[in-house]
Design a protein around this motif. Structure first.
Motif, PDB file in Angstrom:
ATOM      1  N   LEU A 118      40.847  47.768  41.206  1.00  0.00           N
ATOM      2  CA  LEU A 118      41.357  49.011  41.792  1.00  0.00           C
ATOM      3  C   LEU A 118      40.333  49.581  42.770  1.00  0.00           C
ATOM      4  O   LEU A 118      39.130  49.564  42.495  1.00  0.00           O
ATOM      5  CB  LEU A 118      41.631  50.057  40.710  1.00  0.00           C
ATOM      6  CG  LEU A 118      42.884  49.946  39.842  1.00  0.00           C
ATOM      7  CD1 LEU A 118      42.843  48.734  38.922  1.00  0.00           C
ATOM      8  CD2 LEU A 118      43.039  51.208  38.998  1.00  0.00           C
ATOM      9  N   LEU A 119      40.814  50.111  43.878  1.00  0.00           N
ATOM     10  CA  LEU A 119      39.984  50.859  44.813  1.00  0.00           C
ATOM     11  C   LEU A 119      40.360  52.325  44.717  1.00  0.00           C
ATOM     12  O   LEU A 119      41.518  52.689  44.903  1.00  0.00           O
ATOM     13  CB  LEU A 119      40.210  50.361  46.250  1.00  0.00           C
ATOM     14  CG  LEU A 119      39.507  51.175  47.353  1.00  0.00           C
ATOM     15  CD1 LEU A 119      37.993  51.047  47.248  1.00  0.00           C
ATOM     16  CD2 LEU A 119      39.985  50.740  48.738  1.00  0.00           C
ATOM     17  N   ASP A 120      39.379  53.176  44.427  1.00  0.00           N
ATOM     18  CA  ASP A 120      39.556  54.627  44.459  1.00  0.00           C
ATOM     19  C   ASP A 120      39.053  55.089  45.821  1.00  0.00           C
ATOM     20  O   ASP A 120      37.846  55.206  46.044  1.00  0.00           O
ATOM     21  CB  ASP A 120      38.779  55.270  43.310  1.00  0.00           C
ATOM     22  CG  ASP A 120      39.025  56.770  43.196  1.00  0.00           C
ATOM     23  OD1 ASP A 120      39.745  57.330  44.055  1.00  0.00           O
ATOM     24  OD2 ASP A 120      38.499  57.393  42.255  1.00  0.00           O
ATOM     25  N   LEU A 121      39.983  55.331  46.732  1.00  0.00           N
ATOM     26  CA  LEU A 121      39.674  55.647  48.123  1.00  0.00           C
ATOM     27  C   LEU A 121      39.516  57.156  48.272  1.00  0.00           C
ATOM     28  O   LEU A 121      40.460  57.904  48.055  1.00  0.00           O
ATOM     29  CB  LEU A 121      40.805  55.132  49.017  1.00  0.00           C
ATOM     30  CG  LEU A 121      40.644  55.246  50.528  1.00  0.00           C
ATOM     31  CD1 LEU A 121      39.468  54.419  51.015  1.00  0.00           C
ATOM     32  CD2 LEU A 121      41.932  54.816  51.225  1.00  0.00           C
ATOM     33  N   GLU A 176      37.089  52.798  32.430  1.00  0.00           N
ATOM     34  CA  GLU A 176      37.117  52.855  30.963  1.00  0.00           C
ATOM     35  C   GLU A 176      38.392  52.252  30.389  1.00  0.00           C
ATOM     36  O   GLU A 176      38.444  51.894  29.206  1.00  0.00           O
ATOM     37  CB  GLU A 176      36.965  54.306  30.492  1.00  0.00           C
ATOM     38  CG  GLU A 176      35.565  54.879  30.703  1.00  0.00           C
ATOM     39  CD  GLU A 176      35.506  56.374  30.452  1.00  0.00           C
ATOM     40  OE1 GLU A 176      36.586  57.015  30.364  1.00  0.00           O
ATOM     41  OE2 GLU A 176      34.386  56.914  30.377  1.00  0.00           O
ATOM     42  N   GLN A 177      39.418  52.135  31.234  1.00  0.00           N
ATOM     43  CA  GLN A 177      40.672  51.518  30.785  1.00  0.00           C
ATOM     44  C   GLN A 177      40.644  49.999  30.938  1.00  0.00           C
ATOM     45  O   GLN A 177      41.649  49.330  30.671  1.00  0.00           O
ATOM     46  CB  GLN A 177      41.854  52.105  31.560  1.00  0.00           C
ATOM     47  CG  GLN A 177      41.893  53.618  31.618  1.00  0.00           C
ATOM     48  CD  GLN A 177      41.654  54.275  30.270  1.00  0.00           C
ATOM     49  OE1 GLN A 177      42.357  54.010  29.299  1.00  0.00           O
ATOM     50  NE2 GLN A 177      40.642  55.149  30.205  1.00  0.00           N
ATOM     51  N   GLY A 178      39.524  49.470  31.383  1.00  0.00           N
ATOM     52  CA  GLY A 178      39.347  48.024  31.417  1.00  0.00           C
ATOM     53  C   GLY A 178      39.538  47.371  32.772  1.00  0.00           C
ATOM     54  O   GLY A 178      39.600  46.139  32.855  1.00  0.00           O
ATOM     55  N   TYR A 179      39.580  48.169  33.825  1.00  0.00           N
ATOM     56  CA  TYR A 179      39.799  47.614  35.160  1.00  0.00           C
ATOM     57  C   TYR A 179      38.487  47.545  35.934  1.00  0.00           C
ATOM     58  O   TYR A 179      37.539  48.294  35.670  1.00  0.00           O
ATOM     59  CB  TYR A 179      40.820  48.471  35.924  1.00  0.00           C
ATOM     60  CG  TYR A 179      42.113  48.625  35.166  1.00  0.00           C
ATOM     61  CD1 TYR A 179      42.942  47.534  34.946  1.00  0.00           C
ATOM     62  CD2 TYR A 179      42.490  49.862  34.623  1.00  0.00           C
ATOM     63  CE1 TYR A 179      44.113  47.658  34.215  1.00  0.00           C
ATOM     64  CE2 TYR A 179      43.654  49.995  33.899  1.00  0.00           C
ATOM     65  CZ  TYR A 179      44.471  48.892  33.691  1.00  0.00           C
ATOM     66  OH  TYR A 179      45.619  49.027  32.961  1.00  0.00           O
ATOM     67  N   GLY A 180      38.453  46.640  36.898  1.00  0.00           N
ATOM     68  CA  GLY A 180      37.336  46.585  37.825  1.00  0.00           C
ATOM     69  C   GLY A 180      37.578  47.599  38.928  1.00  0.00           C
ATOM     70  O   GLY A 180      38.578  47.509  39.648  1.00  0.00           O
ATOM     71  N   VAL A 181      36.700  48.569  39.083  1.00  0.00           N
ATOM     72  CA  VAL A 181      36.943  49.698  39.973  1.00  0.00           C
ATOM     73  C   VAL A 181      35.829  49.813  41.003  1.00  0.00           C
ATOM     74  O   VAL A 181      34.645  49.724  40.665  1.00  0.00           O
ATOM     75  CB  VAL A 181      37.056  51.022  39.176  1.00  0.00           C
ATOM     76  CG1 VAL A 181      37.339  52.187  40.118  1.00  0.00           C
ATOM     77  CG2 VAL A 181      38.160  50.920  38.122  1.00  0.00           C
ATOM     78  N   PHE A 196      45.248  47.220  43.465  1.00  0.00           N
ATOM     79  CA  PHE A 196      45.754  48.571  43.689  1.00  0.00           C
ATOM     80  C   PHE A 196      44.750  49.359  44.522  1.00  0.00           C
ATOM     81  O   PHE A 196      43.538  49.232  44.325  1.00  0.00           O
ATOM     82  CB  PHE A 196      45.986  49.319  42.365  1.00  0.00           C
ATOM     83  CG  PHE A 196      47.079  48.737  41.517  1.00  0.00           C
ATOM     84  CD1 PHE A 196      48.385  49.200  41.618  1.00  0.00           C
ATOM     85  CD2 PHE A 196      46.798  47.712  40.630  1.00  0.00           C
ATOM     86  CE1 PHE A 196      49.392  48.654  40.844  1.00  0.00           C
ATOM     87  CE2 PHE A 196      47.803  47.156  39.844  1.00  0.00           C
ATOM     88  CZ  PHE A 196      49.112  47.632  39.965  1.00  0.00           C
ATOM     89  N   VAL A 197      45.265  50.174  45.419  1.00  0.00           N
ATOM     90  CA  VAL A 197      44.462  51.161  46.130  1.00  0.00           C
ATOM     91  C   VAL A 197      45.030  52.531  45.792  1.00  0.00           C
ATOM     92  O   VAL A 197      46.236  52.762  45.952  1.00  0.00           O
ATOM     93  CB  VAL A 197      44.491  50.938  47.653  1.00  0.00           C
ATOM     94  CG1 VAL A 197      43.787  52.094  48.373  1.00  0.00           C
ATOM     95  CG2 VAL A 197      43.834  49.611  48.024  1.00  0.00           C
ATOM     96  N   LEU A 198      44.181  53.446  45.325  1.00  0.00           N
ATOM     97  CA  LEU A 198      44.598  54.788  44.947  1.00  0.00           C
ATOM     98  C   LEU A 198      43.898  55.808  45.835  1.00  0.00           C
ATOM     99  O   LEU A 198      42.669  55.795  45.962  1.00  0.00           O
ATOM    100  CB  LEU A 198      44.244  55.066  43.478  1.00  0.00           C
ATOM    101  CG  LEU A 198      44.721  54.048  42.444  1.00  0.00           C
ATOM    102  CD1 LEU A 198      44.277  54.467  41.042  1.00  0.00           C
ATOM    103  CD2 LEU A 198      46.229  53.876  42.477  1.00  0.00           C
ATOM    104  N   ASN A 199      44.693  56.675  46.433  1.00  0.00           N
ATOM    105  CA  ASN A 199      44.155  57.783  47.235  1.00  0.00           C
ATOM    106  C   ASN A 199      44.778  59.056  46.670  1.00  0.00           C
ATOM    107  O   ASN A 199      45.939  59.356  46.944  1.00  0.00           O
ATOM    108  CB  ASN A 199      44.497  57.591  48.714  1.00  0.00           C
ATOM    109  CG  ASN A 199      44.007  58.731  49.584  1.00  0.00           C
ATOM    110  OD1 ASN A 199      44.801  59.520  50.068  1.00  0.00           O
ATOM    111  ND2 ASN A 199      42.707  58.840  49.782  1.00  0.00           N
TER     112      ASN A 199
END
Length: 246
Positions: free
Chosen positions: A49-52, A65-70, A109-112
């Motif tokens: 996941l990318l937190d943009l 913490e939910q187990g994803y690579g961020v 996933f990309v999250l903005n």
């Protein structure tokens, strides 16, 4: 005072007063939203996941913490310096301007999130930022853009309020000007000197977003209207949460 042409976010987001003004944001509500969003998107175990525009990294930390690579990126060097205390093998933070190609990824996933878009003076820069984000998505990947419901926000704009935080009185003035929702912020610093900043977000309609998405090669899958993920209603929804596919 910043000029109208100045990139307000490059100064204000690095100011200690920005973090003071917004220190009481409801992070529990934000985590509840992220939990619902993950359930809705159902990423596979180990998804990336990318937190943009990740700010100080609290939401990226929760996602990891939910187990994803961020990976979290943000223009604010101060925020990224703070966020890096949370970094570990599956959680990374970088200073980055979303108008520049992203050297990270690819991502599932990309999250903005939380209205972290539409700040730029020139509208074409919004499309450039979207194209850069889309380029980091794996084929079939998804992007989520969480934005305010512009029409409702303009309709319900509170013209003036004062917030007192840690003995600082912040005077907030809001208006709509030249396609932007503008918040002017004034206060006295510890030396008694008046400080003035602005926040400016472009008043983007759903239709204009959809034009951006077409230009960025993204397909709109659905539009949600609030942090409980109800369907978007233009008249009543506080948010426009776009779920997009590459």
């Amino acid at each position: 005072m910043l000029s109208v042409a100045a990139e307000w976010f490059s100064t204000w987001f690095d100011s200690p007063y920005y973090h003071r003004l917004y220190q009481n944001r409801d992070y529990a509500e934000a985590r509840d939203f992220l939990s619902r969003l993950l359930t809705h998107l159902h990423p596979k175990p180990g998804a990336t996941l990318l937190d943009l525009a990740c700010g100080k990294g609290r939401h990226a930390l929760y996602l990891s913490e939910q187990g994803y690579g961020v990976t979290g990126v943000d223009l604010s060097a101060q925020s990224i310096a703070y966020a890096r205390q949370f970094a570990h093998a599956q959680l990374h933070f970088h200073v980055h301007d979303m108008r520049e190609p992203l050297p990270y990824g690819p991502f599932d996933f990309v999250l903005n999130l939380f209205t972290s878009f539409g700040y730029f003076e020139h509208e074409a820069e919004n499309v450039v930022a979207l194209r850069n984000a889309a380029a980091t998505l794996k084929p079939g990947g998804k992007m989520v853009i969480d934005f305010l419901n512009t029409e409702q926000s303009i309709r319900e704009l509170v013209a003036h309020e004062t917030k007192i935080v840690d003995n600082t009185s912040f005077h907030l003035y809001r208006h709509f000007h030249n396609d932007f929702i503008v918040k002017e912020i004034s206060f006295l610093d510890e030396q008694g000197l008046e400080q003035r900043f602005e926040e400016r977000v472009r008043a983007l309609s759903r239709e204009r977003f959809e034009e951006y998405f077409r230009m960025a090669g993204l397909r709109l899958a659905e539009v949600l209207g609030d942090y409980h993920l109800h369907p978007f209603d233009p008249a009543t929804s506080p948010r426009m949460i776009f779920v997009l596919k590459k």
